[in-house]
Structure formats: C-alpha cells, structure tokens
Design a protein around this motif. Structure first.
Motif, PDB file in Angstrom:
ATOM      1  N   ILE A 206      32.124  18.988   0.538  1.00 52.49           N
ATOM      2  CA  ILE A 206      33.114  20.066   0.378  1.00 52.49           C
ATOM      3  C   ILE A 206      34.013  19.870  -0.839  1.00 52.49           C
ATOM      4  CG2 ILE A 206      35.313  20.797   1.475  1.00 52.49           C
ATOM      5  CD1 ILE A 206      33.590  20.523   4.152  1.00 52.49           C
ATOM      6  N   LYS A 207      34.373  20.995  -1.472  1.00 50.56           N
ATOM      7  CA  LYS A 207      35.474  20.970  -2.442  1.00 50.56           C
ATOM      8  C   LYS A 207      36.351  22.189  -2.193  1.00 50.56           C
ATOM      9  CE  LYS A 207      36.843  20.227  -7.198  1.00 50.56           C
ATOM     10  NZ  LYS A 207      36.466  19.662  -8.491  1.00 50.56           N
ATOM     11  N   VAL A 208      37.665  22.010  -2.335  1.00 49.53           N
ATOM     12  CA  VAL A 208      38.576  23.123  -2.089  1.00 49.53           C
ATOM     13  C   VAL A 208      39.501  23.339  -3.293  1.00 49.53           C
ATOM     14  CG1 VAL A 208      38.648  22.409   0.344  1.00 49.53           C
ATOM     15  CG2 VAL A 208      40.617  21.968  -1.089  1.00 49.53           C
ATOM     16  N   ILE A 209      39.976  24.571  -3.425  1.00 51.03           N
ATOM     17  CA  ILE A 209      41.126  24.849  -4.296  1.00 51.03           C
ATOM     18  C   ILE A 209      42.132  25.652  -3.474  1.00 51.03           C
ATOM     19  CG2 ILE A 209      40.164  24.671  -6.625  1.00 51.03           C
ATOM     20  CD1 ILE A 209      39.575  27.681  -6.537  1.00 51.03           C
ATOM     21  N   GLY A 210      43.389  25.402  -3.741  1.00 53.36           N
ATOM     22  CA  GLY A 210      44.454  26.168  -3.090  1.00 53.36           C
ATOM     23  C   GLY A 210      44.509  25.951  -1.591  1.00 53.36           C
ATOM     24  N   ARG A 211      44.819  27.030  -0.885  1.00 52.85           N
ATOM     25  CA  ARG A 211      45.048  26.948   0.554  1.00 52.85           C
ATOM     26  C   ARG A 211      44.348  28.088   1.263  1.00 52.85           C
ATOM     27  NH1 ARG A 211      49.703  24.083   1.384  1.00 52.85           N
ATOM     28  NH2 ARG A 211      50.491  25.225   3.180  1.00 52.85           N
ATOM     29  N   ARG A 212      44.368  28.002   2.597  1.00 49.01           N
ATOM     30  CA  ARG A 212      43.874  29.111   3.413  1.00 49.01           C
ATOM     31  C   ARG A 212      45.115  29.730   4.035  1.00 49.01           C
ATOM     32  NH1 ARG A 212      39.290  29.254   7.925  1.00 49.01           N
ATOM     33  NH2 ARG A 212      39.806  31.327   8.626  1.00 49.01           N
ATOM     34  N   ALA A 213      45.472  30.957   3.651  1.00 47.26           N
ATOM     35  CA  ALA A 213      46.730  31.587   4.050  1.00 47.26           C
ATOM     36  C   ALA A 213      47.862  30.583   3.767  1.00 47.26           C
ATOM     37  CB  ALA A 213      46.683  32.028   5.494  1.00 47.26           C
ATOM     38  N   GLN A 214      48.676  30.267   4.779  1.00 46.55           N
ATOM     39  CA  GLN A 214      49.793  29.346   4.525  1.00 46.55           C
ATOM     40  C   GLN A 214      49.437  27.899   4.847  1.00 46.55           C
ATOM     41  OE1 GLN A 214      52.251  30.380   2.711  1.00 46.55           O
ATOM     42  NE2 GLN A 214      51.173  32.334   2.832  1.00 46.55           N
ATOM     43  N   ARG A 215      48.184  27.674   5.253  1.00 42.76           N
ATOM     44  CA  ARG A 215      47.810  26.322   5.686  1.00 42.76           C
ATOM     45  C   ARG A 215      46.851  25.680   4.687  1.00 42.76           C
ATOM     46  NH1 ARG A 215      44.577  27.615  10.234  1.00 42.76           N
ATOM     47  NH2 ARG A 215      44.768  29.759   9.579  1.00 42.76           N
ATOM     48  N   ALA A 216      46.788  24.332   4.724  1.00 44.41           N
ATOM     49  CA  ALA A 216      45.779  23.637   3.919  1.00 44.41           C
ATOM     50  C   ALA A 216      44.415  23.864   4.573  1.00 44.41           C
ATOM     51  CB  ALA A 216      46.094  22.144   3.880  1.00 44.41           C
ATOM     52  N   TRP A 217      43.358  23.718   3.789  1.00 50.19           N
ATOM     53  CA  TRP A 217      42.010  23.779   4.359  1.00 50.19           C
ATOM     54  C   TRP A 217      41.813  22.540   5.235  1.00 50.19           C
ATOM     55  CZ3 TRP A 217      39.449  28.206   3.526  1.00 50.19           C
ATOM     56  CH2 TRP A 217      39.722  28.938   2.362  1.00 50.19           C
ATOM     57  N   ARG A 218      41.162  22.719   6.376  1.00 50.26           N
ATOM     58  CA  ARG A 218      40.933  21.588   7.274  1.00 50.26           C
ATOM     59  C   ARG A 218      39.416  21.431   7.470  1.00 50.26           C
ATOM     60  NH1 ARG A 218      44.411  18.740   9.975  1.00 50.26           N
ATOM     61  NH2 ARG A 218      43.429  17.287  11.399  1.00 50.26           N
ATOM     62  N   ILE A 219      38.934  20.202   7.371  1.00 52.37           N
ATOM     63  CA  ILE A 219      37.478  20.017   7.481  1.00 52.37           C
ATOM     64  C   ILE A 219      37.150  18.862   8.436  1.00 52.37           C
ATOM     65  CG2 ILE A 219      37.147  20.857   5.117  1.00 52.37           C
ATOM     66  CD1 ILE A 219      36.284  17.389   5.464  1.00 52.37           C
ATOM     67  N   GLY A 220      35.934  18.842   8.917  1.00 58.97           N
ATOM     68  CA  GLY A 220      35.490  17.776   9.819  1.00 58.97           C
ATOM     69  C   GLY A 220      34.470  16.879   9.125  1.00 58.97           C
ATOM     70  N   GLN A 237      43.010  17.312   6.518  1.00 59.66           N
ATOM     71  CA  GLN A 237      43.367  18.402   5.617  1.00 59.66           C
ATOM     72  C   GLN A 237      42.917  18.027   4.209  1.00 59.66           C
ATOM     73  OE1 GLN A 237      47.560  19.109   5.962  1.00 59.66           O
ATOM     74  NE2 GLN A 237      47.289  20.334   7.822  1.00 59.66           N
ATOM     75  N   VAL A 238      42.346  18.988   3.519  1.00 56.69           N
ATOM     76  CA  VAL A 238      41.906  18.741   2.147  1.00 56.69           C
ATOM     77  C   VAL A 238      42.719  19.656   1.236  1.00 56.69           C
ATOM     78  CG1 VAL A 238      39.907  18.579   0.636  1.00 56.69           C
ATOM     79  CG2 VAL A 238      39.614  18.259   3.074  1.00 56.69           C
ATOM     80  N   HIS A 239      43.279  19.051   0.190  1.00 57.59           N
ATOM     81  CA  HIS A 239      44.246  19.777  -0.644  1.00 57.59           C
ATOM     82  C   HIS A 239      43.632  20.256  -1.961  1.00 57.59           C
ATOM     83  CE1 HIS A 239      47.121  18.625   2.313  1.00 57.59           C
ATOM     84  NE2 HIS A 239      46.856  17.338   2.122  1.00 57.59           N
ATOM     85  N   ASP A 240      44.436  21.066  -2.663  1.00 55.11           N
ATOM     86  CA  ASP A 240      44.011  21.699  -3.909  1.00 55.11           C
ATOM     87  C   ASP A 240      43.279  20.724  -4.852  1.00 55.11           C
ATOM     88  OD1 ASP A 240      43.842  23.707  -5.811  1.00 55.11           O
ATOM     89  OD2 ASP A 240      45.685  23.050  -6.799  1.00 55.11           O
ATOM     90  N   GLY A 241      42.053  21.061  -5.190  1.00 55.42           N
ATOM     91  CA  GLY A 241      41.310  20.278  -6.179  1.00 55.42           C
ATOM     92  C   GLY A 241      40.619  19.045  -5.625  1.00 55.42           C
ATOM     93  N   GLU A 242      40.592  18.875  -4.308  1.00 51.01           N
ATOM     94  CA  GLU A 242      39.960  17.683  -3.738  1.00 51.01           C
ATOM     95  C   GLU A 242      38.537  17.984  -3.257  1.00 51.01           C
ATOM     96  OE1 GLU A 242      43.646  15.026  -2.005  1.00 51.01           O
ATOM     97  OE2 GLU A 242      42.667  16.420  -0.640  1.00 51.01           O
ATOM     98  N   ALA A 243      37.674  16.983  -3.446  1.00 50.97           N
ATOM     99  CA  ALA A 243      36.302  17.079  -2.922  1.00 50.97           C
ATOM    100  C   ALA A 243      36.095  15.954  -1.922  1.00 50.97           C
ATOM    101  CB  ALA A 243      35.307  16.943  -4.061  1.00 50.97           C
TER     102      ALA A 243
END
Ligand code: ADP
Ligand code: MG
Length: 341
Positions: A206-220, A237-243
């Motif tokens: 996984i890689k994420v940018i930004g957020r999901r609505a007001q929350r950080a992206w959460r992954i398993g 929780q995975v934050h902006d720019g993290e893989a």
C-alpha cells in the motif's frame, strides 16, 4: 450486411466510450477502480472527486509498467533478458534505466539480499510463471549450476544506456521491486492531476497520500498463518506519503515432504529463505519498501536490524519461522498493541 457490421462496430465503440466515461463506484465518498496488473489485484481509491480520464491514465500506466517489467512475453525486460542469454552486454532502453539504477543501489544497500539477478533461479524453482509450477524442488545439480553462473545486479555495470553482466546466460527479475516502483509512479500521476487524498492497494502492498475524509487511512497487515479466523496480524494508520509493503511465504509456494518451498529466494544459497514467514516495511518510497521487505525476509531475525539500517528503514516488522514477532521501536510505536501479541 456490411452496414450491420459497421453498425455493430459503432455500437461497440460507443459502449466502450460509455464504459470509459461511466462514473466510478463511490462508497462513503471514496471512488474506487480495480484492475489486475503486475500479477495482483490493484485497487486505486480516491477520497473525493476524480475525473474518469485520470483513472484511465492511472490504469494505462499500470498496464504499461507491467509489460515493461515482465519477465514473460516480449516487453522491454523480456527482450533484454533474451540478449543476456548470449551476450554480456545489452542496450538498456530508456524505459528501464531508472529502475535498473535504483534496483542496483537497493541490491548494494541490502548486502545482496534483494538482488534481481536471481532470475534464472526463480525460473528454475518455477515461480516465474504459473505454467512452470512444480511440486518438488529442482534437482541439486541444476540448482548448483544456476547458482554458480548467476550474475548479481550488485556487480553488474550500468552506464546508464548499457548493462554489462559478469557472465552469460544472465536473467533479471524485478518481481520484488517493480510493484513498488509502479505504485510510486501512479501516486505521482495522481498528484500531478491535482489529487491529494488517495490510497493504492496492490495485493496488500500500500501507498497513501493525504487522508480519508477527516481521518488517516487505516490498513491491516495480513497474518502469515491465520488462526481461528484471525486474518490480520495488526492494523495501523498510514500517513501522507507513506508506503507499507509485506513479503510473505504464503504468496506462492508448494509443500513437499512437509517443507514449504516459497518464492522468496536467498540469492546466496539459491534456496527459499527459511528464517521468516513474513516481513513488513514502512518507507516513503514504495520501491524501496518493496525491495526492503524482500531483503528483510531474507535477512531473518538475526540480521534484521542491521540490514534495515543499511537500507534506511526505521519501521519494520518480521514474523520469524517460529511465528515470533520482531519489530523496530519505530514500528512498535505505530502499533501499540503489538507488544502484547
Ligand atoms: P511479492 O511478489 O509476494 O510481493 P516480493 O516483493 O518479495 O513478494 O517479491 C518476490 C518475487 O521477487 C519473486 O516472485 C521473484 O520473482 C523475485 N525474487 C525472489 N527472491 C528475490 C530476492 N532475494 N531478490 C530479488 N528478487 C527476488
Ligand atoms: Mg518486495
């Protein structure tokens, strides 16, 4: 008759056009697109609006990257490998130059634990293609021969328009870093199109940018040996720019005489690395995270900390062959309930 055919063709073109333009499925204000590429199901999810044309571009980029980096077919890497069957030097097309250079550096940083020079060994084990699937290990003499004659990417010379190997035949396999590189490229493409909140899930990597609505992206993180219906090892929780990338012995394997032979090889022995069940790495570069997860798996618990330090990785998690958890302090800080597992 001719008119009917033209009419049908026109309908097909129009239907294709409508399909391309149709709104993406939206769940809780997140737009999703799923496709199969690079040997896995890839899901691109964007929080908020995205033009269908941008999704199409992302999809086309993934398909293009798959052709470029596949060892099968006749894409750029497959053709280069063909040349390296008989010649120690091959022209490196511009489409492969940056990926080769990055992978060579990652090979060096990992102390040769991540090494795309394992191509012939992967093929011998039958993990390059479903059609080559085996149910017993390859004969020892063939394994030894492949090990003796392999060319490491660490020792290869990149000029950058030419690659020169130690000996032929040589075969490069980027199965352990191309997916990460592709994920970085698609995230960059989305950002260039003005998308700020998105997540790409490539078969659990996984890689994420930004957020999901007001929350950080959460992954398993997948459990390598699910027990009692528990499929997740941990979530975070995975934050902006993290893989976050995981390599596991459960992806491609066969069991012979009670021994699990899987697709992550120790380049130094030519055998599946036996010290780990799964390895997870967090980094801002998905390409580095991908290669580092493979290197961590090969390193095993004893060398984990030093290899991750050499690779510039702070947050890592390893499940060893006995199912014991090993994690860096930075990863433990991200997953507070890990200590109790
Ligand atoms: P996955 O493909 O399950 O995400 P990896 O990222 O670890 O797992 O990649 C494994 C693939 O990389 C193998 O299928 C093989 O093609 C190739 N490979 C296997 N061992 C190595 C290694 N030590 N270094 C580089 N590539 C490897
Ligand atoms: Mg990898």
């Amino acid at each position: 008759m001719k008119q009917t055919i033209i009419g049908l063709a026109l309908c097909a073109v129009l239907a294709w056009g409508v399909w391309q333009q149709r709104p993406e499925p939206v769940h809780n204000d997140v737009v999703h697109r799923e496709l199969f590429a690079l040997g896995t199901l890839i899901q691109i999810s964007v929080a908020g609006h995205i033009e269908p044309a941008v999704m199409n571009q992302a999809q086309a980029a993934l398909t293009d990257l798959e052709t470029r980096w596949s060892v099968l077919g006749d894409g750029d890497l497959a053709q280069l490998n063909k040349t390296l069957q008989t010649q120690t030097s091959a022209p490196l097309p511009s489409t492969l130059q940056a990926g080769f250079a990055a992978a060579r550096q990652l090979c060096l940083d990992s102390g040769g634990r991540f090494d795309p020079g394992v191509g012939d060994l992967v093929r011998l084990w039958g993990f390059d293609d479903e059609d080559h699937f085996r149910t017993t290990p390859p004969p020892a003499d063939q394994l030894n021969a492949a090990l003796q004659q392999r060319s490491s990417l660490c020792d290869s010379h990149i000029d950058p328009q030419t690659v020169v190997v130690d000996q032929v035949p040589a075969r490069f396999d980027f199965g352990a870093s191309a997916k990460g590189r592709a994920v970085d490229e698609v995230i960059a493409l989305l950002q260039a199109a003005g998308i700020h909140n998105a997540i790409i899930n490539a078969g659990g990597d996984i890689k994420v940018i930004g957020r999901r609505a007001q929350r950080a992206w959460r992954i398993g993180i997948r459990h390598p040996r699910p027990v009692d219906g528990r499929t997740m090892l941990a979530s975070l929780q995975v934050h902006d720019g993290e893989a976050i990338f995981t390599s596991g012995d459960y992806e491609r394997f066969f069991i012979d005489n009670g021994v699990r032979y899987h697709h992550i090889l120790d380049p130094r022995t030519g055998l599946p690395a036996m010290g780990s069940q799964s390895a997870t790495v967090l980094h801002s570069s998905a390409e580095r995270a991908d290669a580092a997860a493979t290197a961590l798996f090969v390193a095993g618990a004893q060398d984990a900390a030093s290899v991750m330090q050499q690779m510039g990785v702070d947050s890592w998690l390893l499940v060893d062959a006995n199912g014991r958890l090993h994690a860096s302090d930075a990863m433990r800080a991200r997953i507070p309930d890990l200590a109790s597992q």
